[in-house]
Design a protein around this motif. Structure first.
Motif, PDB file in Angstrom:
ATOM      1  N   PRO A  98      17.519   2.449 -11.630  1.00 61.16           N
ATOM      2  CA  PRO A  98      16.277   2.043 -10.948  1.00 61.16           C
ATOM      3  C   PRO A  98      15.537   0.909 -11.630  1.00 61.16           C
ATOM      4  O   PRO A  98      14.612   0.330 -11.047  1.00 61.16           O
ATOM      5  N   LEU A  99      15.942   0.575 -12.852  1.00 63.57           N
ATOM      6  CA  LEU A  99      15.246  -0.479 -13.598  1.00 63.57           C
ATOM      7  C   LEU A  99      15.251  -1.795 -12.836  1.00 63.57           C
ATOM      8  O   LEU A  99      14.242  -2.509 -12.796  1.00 63.57           O
ATOM      9  N   ARG A 100      16.366  -2.124 -12.208  1.00 63.74           N
ATOM     10  CA  ARG A 100      16.465  -3.387 -11.480  1.00 63.74           C
ATOM     11  C   ARG A 100      15.495  -3.430 -10.318  1.00 63.74           C
ATOM     12  O   ARG A 100      14.829  -4.452 -10.067  1.00 63.74           O
ATOM     13  N   THR A 101      15.360  -2.319  -9.598  1.00 59.10           N
ATOM     14  CA  THR A 101      14.437  -2.265  -8.457  1.00 59.10           C
ATOM     15  C   THR A 101      12.991  -2.421  -8.908  1.00 59.10           C
ATOM     16  O   THR A 101      12.202  -3.146  -8.279  1.00 59.10           O
ATOM     17  N   ILE A 102      12.638  -1.742 -10.004  1.00 60.90           N
ATOM     18  CA  ILE A 102      11.263  -1.817 -10.501  1.00 60.90           C
ATOM     19  C   ILE A 102      10.942  -3.220 -10.993  1.00 60.90           C
ATOM     20  O   ILE A 102       9.842  -3.761 -10.754  1.00 60.90           O
ATOM     21  N   TYR A 103      11.892  -3.870 -11.647  1.00 61.78           N
ATOM     22  CA  TYR A 103      11.667  -5.232 -12.125  1.00 61.78           C
ATOM     23  C   TYR A 103      11.457  -6.210 -10.967  1.00 61.78           C
ATOM     24  O   TYR A 103      10.694  -7.185 -11.089  1.00 61.78           O
ATOM     25  N   ASN A 104      12.126  -5.987  -9.850  1.00 68.78           N
ATOM     26  CA  ASN A 104      12.056  -6.910  -8.727  1.00 68.78           C
ATOM     27  C   ASN A 104      10.867  -6.659  -7.815  1.00 68.78           C
ATOM     28  O   ASN A 104      10.677  -7.379  -6.832  1.00 68.78           O
ATOM     29  N   MET A 105      10.042  -5.671  -8.136  1.00 68.68           N
ATOM     30  CA  MET A 105       8.864  -5.394  -7.305  1.00 68.68           C
ATOM     31  C   MET A 105       7.816  -6.480  -7.489  1.00 68.68           C
ATOM     32  O   MET A 105       7.613  -6.986  -8.606  1.00 68.68           O
ATOM     33  N   SER A 106       7.143  -6.813  -6.413  1.00 73.38           N
ATOM     34  CA  SER A 106       6.057  -7.798  -6.477  1.00 73.38           C
ATOM     35  C   SER A 106       4.784  -7.129  -6.982  1.00 73.38           C
ATOM     36  O   SER A 106       4.359  -6.094  -6.451  1.00 73.38           O
ATOM     37  N   LEU A 107       4.180  -7.699  -8.010  1.00 73.23           N
ATOM     38  CA  LEU A 107       2.962  -7.143  -8.602  1.00 73.23           C
ATOM     39  C   LEU A 107       1.743  -8.008  -8.299  1.00 73.23           C
ATOM     40  O   LEU A 107       0.715  -7.900  -8.967  1.00 73.23           O
ATOM     41  N   GLN A 163       1.142   2.667 -13.791  1.00 70.52           N
ATOM     42  CA  GLN A 163       2.263   3.470 -13.298  1.00 70.52           C
ATOM     43  C   GLN A 163       3.594   2.740 -13.481  1.00 70.52           C
ATOM     44  O   GLN A 163       4.597   3.330 -13.920  1.00 70.52           O
ATOM     45  N   VAL A 164       3.608   1.455 -13.151  1.00 74.60           N
ATOM     46  CA  VAL A 164       4.836   0.667 -13.294  1.00 74.60           C
ATOM     47  C   VAL A 164       5.246   0.583 -14.755  1.00 74.60           C
ATOM     48  O   VAL A 164       6.430   0.742 -15.094  1.00 74.60           O
ATOM     49  N   ASN A 165       4.288   0.355 -15.652  1.00 71.03           N
ATOM     50  CA  ASN A 165       4.603   0.234 -17.070  1.00 71.03           C
ATOM     51  C   ASN A 165       5.142   1.541 -17.648  1.00 71.03           C
ATOM     52  O   ASN A 165       6.082   1.535 -18.450  1.00 71.03           O
ATOM     53  N   VAL A 166       4.547   2.662 -17.234  1.00 70.77           N
ATOM     54  CA  VAL A 166       5.020   3.967 -17.714  1.00 70.77           C
ATOM     55  C   VAL A 166       6.448   4.212 -17.247  1.00 70.77           C
ATOM     56  O   VAL A 166       7.309   4.688 -18.009  1.00 70.77           O
ATOM     57  N   PHE A 167       6.732   3.868 -16.002  1.00 73.74           N
ATOM     58  CA  PHE A 167       8.077   4.044 -15.458  1.00 73.74           C
ATOM     59  C   PHE A 167       9.075   3.146 -16.186  1.00 73.74           C
ATOM     60  O   PHE A 167      10.183   3.565 -16.550  1.00 73.74           O
ATOM     61  N   LEU A 168       8.684   1.899 -16.423  1.00 74.64           N
ATOM     62  CA  LEU A 168       9.565   0.968 -17.116  1.00 74.64           C
ATOM     63  C   LEU A 168       9.840   1.399 -18.560  1.00 74.64           C
ATOM     64  O   LEU A 168      10.954   1.239 -19.066  1.00 74.64           O
ATOM     65  N   GLN A 169       8.835   1.956 -19.220  1.00 66.20           N
ATOM     66  CA  GLN A 169       9.035   2.427 -20.591  1.00 66.20           C
ATOM     67  C   GLN A 169      10.058   3.557 -20.643  1.00 66.20           C
ATOM     68  O   GLN A 169      10.872   3.623 -21.567  1.00 66.20           O
ATOM     69  N   ARG A 170      10.017   4.430 -19.626  1.00 64.15           N
ATOM     70  CA  ARG A 170      11.001   5.519 -19.586  1.00 64.15           C
ATOM     71  C   ARG A 170      12.405   4.981 -19.328  1.00 64.15           C
ATOM     72  O   ARG A 170      13.377   5.420 -19.946  1.00 64.15           O
ATOM     73  N   LEU A 171      12.514   4.014 -18.436  1.00 62.04           N
ATOM     74  CA  LEU A 171      13.824   3.460 -18.105  1.00 62.04           C
ATOM     75  C   LEU A 171      14.374   2.583 -19.225  1.00 62.04           C
ATOM     76  O   LEU A 171      15.593   2.475 -19.395  1.00 62.04           O
ATOM     77  N   ASN A 172      13.494   1.945 -19.982  1.00 64.61           N
ATOM     78  CA  ASN A 172      13.914   1.091 -21.094  1.00 64.61           C
ATOM     79  C   ASN A 172      13.955   1.821 -22.423  1.00 64.61           C
ATOM     80  O   ASN A 172      14.334   1.244 -23.443  1.00 64.61           O
ATOM     81  N   GLY A 173      13.542   3.077 -22.410  1.00 66.79           N
ATOM     82  CA  GLY A 173      13.412   3.827 -23.659  1.00 66.79           C
ATOM     83  C   GLY A 173      14.711   4.427 -24.140  1.00 66.79           C
ATOM     84  O   GLY A 173      15.770   3.790 -24.095  1.00 66.79           O
ATOM     85  N   GLN A 185       0.823  -1.200   0.000  1.00 72.76           N
ATOM     86  CA  GLN A 185       0.000   0.000   0.000  1.00 72.76           C
ATOM     87  C   GLN A 185       0.865   1.262   0.000  1.00 72.76           C
ATOM     88  O   GLN A 185       0.567   2.253  -0.671  1.00 72.76           O
ATOM     89  N   GLU A 186       1.964   1.208   0.749  1.00 72.70           N
ATOM     90  CA  GLU A 186       2.874   2.360   0.799  1.00 72.70           C
ATOM     91  C   GLU A 186       3.574   2.545  -0.542  1.00 72.70           C
ATOM     92  O   GLU A 186       3.771   3.676  -1.000  1.00 72.70           O
ATOM     93  N   VAL A 187       3.953   1.441  -1.179  1.00 78.27           N
ATOM     94  CA  VAL A 187       4.607   1.515  -2.485  1.00 78.27           C
ATOM     95  C   VAL A 187       3.669   2.142  -3.506  1.00 78.27           C
ATOM     96  O   VAL A 187       4.093   2.933  -4.358  1.00 78.27           O
ATOM     97  N   TYR A 188       2.408   1.799  -3.414  1.00 82.18           N
ATOM     98  CA  TYR A 188       1.414   2.329  -4.352  1.00 82.18           C
ATOM     99  C   TYR A 188       1.376   3.857  -4.301  1.00 82.18           C
ATOM    100  O   TYR A 188       1.267   4.532  -5.326  1.00 82.18           O
ATOM    101  N   HIS A 189       1.500   4.433  -3.123  1.00 78.33           N
ATOM    102  CA  HIS A 189       1.444   5.888  -2.975  1.00 78.33           C
ATOM    103  C   HIS A 189       2.777   6.559  -3.321  1.00 78.33           C
ATOM    104  O   HIS A 189       2.783   7.724  -3.737  1.00 78.33           O
ATOM    105  N   ASP A 246      -4.463   0.596 -11.962  1.00 73.04           N
ATOM    106  CA  ASP A 246      -3.783   1.899 -11.985  1.00 73.04           C
ATOM    107  C   ASP A 246      -2.314   1.764 -11.609  1.00 73.04           C
ATOM    108  O   ASP A 246      -1.441   2.407 -12.206  1.00 73.04           O
ATOM    109  N   PHE A 247      -2.046   0.933 -10.618  1.00 70.84           N
ATOM    110  CA  PHE A 247      -0.659   0.744 -10.207  1.00 70.84           C
ATOM    111  C   PHE A 247       0.144   0.074 -11.319  1.00 70.84           C
ATOM    112  O   PHE A 247       1.307   0.419 -11.548  1.00 70.84           O
ATOM    113  N   SER A 248      -0.461  -0.887 -12.013  1.00 69.84           N
ATOM    114  CA  SER A 248       0.231  -1.549 -13.134  1.00 69.84           C
ATOM    115  C   SER A 248       0.557  -0.555 -14.239  1.00 69.84           C
ATOM    116  O   SER A 248       1.639  -0.609 -14.848  1.00 69.84           O
TER     117      SER A 248
END
Length: 426
Positions: free
Chosen positions: A360-369, A379-389, A267-271, A375-377
């Motif tokens: 930060p890509l490694r941390t985002i990949y290792n997050m439990s989904l 957010q994660v996808n948008v962040f990953l696209q920026r890091l992988n872009g 819940q904290e990660v979501y915010h 909505d949270f998914s």
């Protein structure tokens, strides 16, 4: 009557207390604002010695950068602008008056290569001066970069973290200034030694020669110009390195912060994730402005420094006349050390940003989904696209992205060239 007087006195006391309270609160707010301003301007303050040295050498305007757009029309700013333009014109005239020295060259050899190296160095100083002029005069470059740093501090940074980064930058600035003046003074000392004790670099004072009755005075005047050229060469490199390291430290600080998500509840990660994504975007905006500011210099520095390093290696390895003369050998080694230091400082400091920006890509990949919302998914996808872009970092004139692979390629070229020289010499 007595009650009425007492009421008036009580009202006056209340009003005076209210005024005092308002004054105290206003003073407190002013103190808080002054503290925030000092925190925001902390980066400019630790860079003050560098900016002042660059202003003295005719490549910068410390007060214009410090005040932002406010001081662009002041008398001091206009005078310093004329000073910068005058120095840039002087550098161009100095490079042009060196062309007739090639008329005395009859064959390919160390004399020709030495003159080419000197001329390339003059050209690099002109390009550095032009790049610094664009940094100062274009409000969308260095001024905007410092403003974005202040905005980033106000939005995301706390006091301890901010001063941690600024403290590191201050220490690096102090060390860099000591090394910078060492190279500047050493450059002038070696140039003076070669001018006054040998005939090898008599072309430094072209079109004049040693037969001129005022040759000693002309040499002394040239050494003053040589000092200004050296300051333009060294301090521009230091400024690029320090700003690159500042961005690198900010990204490393961000990486340490986002890694704490591993121990946070879902819940904290979501915010927090959306806030961290915006923080990463703010850092990327700073990098875009930094790239606009320094990409021109990075391209000039890498190209000309590589050519200088290759010519110096060729002279030292190939010609026995260079190795047998202690003065020439020491001057060539000193130049080679300074050029490689310049090249390494620019390539390493700018290349470090790219790696930390994608870390930060490694941390985002290792997050439990597991069990997350839609909505949270997103957010994660948008962040990953920026890091992988697209690559994130500084470039050489928008043509080559500066990363660790670029530094390895530069080192590989120099090492291969050195080995080939040794093989052919044998």
């Amino acid at each position: 009557m007595t009650n009425r007087i007492a009421t008036k006195l009580a009202f006056r006391n209340l009003r005076s207390k209210t005024q005092v309270h308002h004054l105290q609160r206003r003073q407190t707010d002013r103190d808080i604002e002054d503290t925030r301003d000092s925190q925001r301007n902390a980066l400019t303050q630790v860079l003050r010695p560098l900016f002042l040295c660059m202003t003295l050498s005719g490549t910068f305007d410390h007060w214009k950068i410090q005040a932002g757009h406010v001081s662009s029309r002041t008398l001091m700013s206009k005078c310093l602008k004329c000073y910068r333009i005058t120095m840039l014109v002087l550098y161009i005239v100095n490079a042009c008056r060196y062309f007739p020295t090639y008329l005395s060259i009859s064959s390919f050899g160390p004399d020709l290569l030495t003159k080419l190296m000197v001329h390339l160095w003059y050209l690099l100083c002109i390009l550095n001066g032009y790049a610094c002029y664009k940094m100062v005069e274009d409000p969308k470059r260095l001024t905007l970069l410092l403003e974005l740093f202040n905005v980033y501090h106000d939005r995301f940074e706390n006091e301890v973290e901010n001063f941690s980064v600024v403290s590191k930058v201050g220490k690096i600035t102090s060390i860099s200034m000591v090394l910078g003046w060492f190279f500047n003074i050493g450059n002038v000392v070696f140039a003076g030694y070669m001018l006054y004790t040998s005939n090898i670099f008599d072309n430094f004072i072209a079109p004049f020669t040693n037969t001129n009755p005022m040759s000693n005075l002309i040499k002394a005047l040239y050494l003053v110009i040589h000092l200004f050229l050296s300051c333009t060469w060294i301090f521009t490199c230091i400024a690029t390195m320090i700003f690159s390291l500042t961005l690198y430290f900010l990204f490393k600080q961000f990486v340490r912060t986002i890694e704490k998500l591993k121990s946070q509840p879902a819940q904290e990660v979501y915010h927090l994730l959306e806030r961290y994504r915006k923080q990463h975007n703010a850092l990327c905006d700073m990098i875009d402005v930094a790239d606009d500011t320094f990409s021109l210099y990075v391209a000039f520095s890498l190209t000309v420094s590589m050519l200088l390093a290759l010519m110096l290696l060729y002279n030292i390895c190939w010609y026995n006349s260079i190795r047998s003369d202690p003065g020439q050998l020491i001057s060539h080694i000193f130049w080679l050390m300074a050029v490689l230091t310049n090249l390494g400082a620019v390539a390493i400091s700018t290349g470090m940003i790219n790696h930390s920006a994608h870390e930060p890509l490694r941390t985002i990949y290792n997050m439990s989904l597991t069990g997350v919302t839609a909505d949270f998914s997103v957010q994660v996808n948008v962040f990953l696209q920026r890091l992988n872009g697209a690559p994130i970092g500084l470039s050489a004139f928008k043509l080559v992205m500066m990363d660790k692979h670029t530094f390895i390629q530069i080192g590989g070229v120099l090492a291969t060239y050195f080995v080939v020289l040794l093989q052919f010499q044998q």
